[in-house]
Scaffold this active site. Structure first.
Site, PDB file in Angstrom:
ATOM      1  CG  ASP A  25      -1.970   1.038   1.202  1.00 14.87           C
ATOM      2  OD1 ASP A  25      -2.350   1.478   0.095  1.00 14.87           O
ATOM      3  OD2 ASP A  25      -2.430   1.448   2.280  1.00 14.87           O
ATOM      4  CG  ASP A  27      -2.494   7.385   0.479  1.00  8.70           C
ATOM      5  OD1 ASP A  27      -1.601   8.203   0.232  1.00  8.70           O
ATOM      6  OD2 ASP A  27      -3.492   7.229  -0.241  1.00  8.70           O
ATOM      7  CG  ASP A 221      -2.436   2.264   6.442  1.00  5.30           C
ATOM      8  OD1 ASP A 221      -2.775   1.787   5.334  1.00  5.30           O
ATOM      9  OD2 ASP A 221      -2.799   3.379   6.843  1.00  5.30           O
TER      10      ASP A 221
END
Length: 277
Positions: A25, A27, A221
């Site tokens: 990922d 962001d 996250d």
């Protein structure tokens, strides 16, 4: 740093480093807004040095791969454009397969609009086949009102990803599913969401890498997108605590990541192994 199941040899950090492929990922993992996160440079150096196959697979639909490549370049990272795949591209590929040559009313940024154009779609504010929602800074009541009218008239509702929030330098902001909620509530229709954890996007990511699920790890996250996507696809999961999920919040979910790390820098060895003479 915390690593779950360290007592099991198969799940040591060394085993993670031996994976052939990494789906990562962006962001909250690589950056917050325009701030590069600690350890990222070392992690990317490790991927390149060890000739790993890697893909930055982001649920953000705002930017095209070229723009993401240029953003990392501005942050001091050299990564080829081929290493990026977005929920906008996944959405466009899905719609091209479902309705070749179709049209859409789009609430989103250039990355999404461009992906749909490339897939052969046209923009239509009168009688589109689909209403498509992505992240956007041009959100307005006028656009929501128009979207509701079009969905009630028969347009199908598509979201680029199911994220409720996204991390920025100052905290979190509403993401695609939060922006979509007024349309769903007003029409009584539920959108179909592409992006993680949709298996269509995960299968495409594995295909781009050319690795099996067992040879790959997914790093993210978010428990509700990145981690559940890995769990459901049989990919080892790595939760980093540099984004929206804390270790306390992680424990509320009925599934667990294989690894829990402070950030991607924990994956890179502290120093490169000495070369054999």
């Amino acid at each position: 740093m915390t690593v779950t199941n360290l007592e099991q040899h198969a799940y040591t950090l060394e085993a993670l480093r031996k994976k052939k492929g990494f789906i990562c990922d962006m962001d909250g993992v690589i950056y917050h807004g325009n701030l590069l996160l600690p350890g990222v440079r070392e992690f990317v150096d490790f991927l390149k040095r060890e000739n790993k196959k890697f893909l930055f697979l982001t649920n953000s639909s705002e930017r095209a791969p070229k723009e993401l490549q240029q953003k990392l370049e501005r942050l001091g990272l050299e990564v080829d454009e081929k290493h990026f795949y977005t929920s906008a591209l996944s959405t466009a590929a899905f719609l091209k397969q479902q309705c070749p040559g179709g049209s859409a009313y789009v609430i989103g940024e250039p990355g999404l609009v461009g992906a749909l154009y490339e897939a052969g779609f046209t923009m239509n504010e009168v009688n589109p086949d689909y209403v498509v929602m992505g992240e956007t800074h041009a959100y307005s009541f006028e656009k929501i009102e128009r979207a509701v009218q079009l969905v009630r008239a028969g347009a199908k509702l598509i979201g680029t990803n199911p994220d409720l929030t996204g991390p920025v330098e100052g905290g979190i902001v509403p993401a695609c599913k939060a922006l979509m909620s007024p349309i769903e509530l007003a029409t009584g229709r539920q959108a179909y969401y592409l992006g993680k954890p949709n298996p269509l996007m995960m299968r495409h990511g594995l295909s781009l890498l050319g690795v099996s699920p067992e040879e790959c790890a997914i790093i993210g996250d978010r428990m509700d997108t990145d981690i559940v996507a890995g769990v459901e696809c049989g990919i080892d999961t790595v939760l980093v605590l540099s984004g929206v999920t804390t270790e306390h919040e992680m424990r509320k979910f009925p599934y667990r990541p294989r690894y829990v790390l402070s950030g991607v820098g924990d994956i890179a060895p502290k120093s490169a192994p000495a070369k054999k003479k």
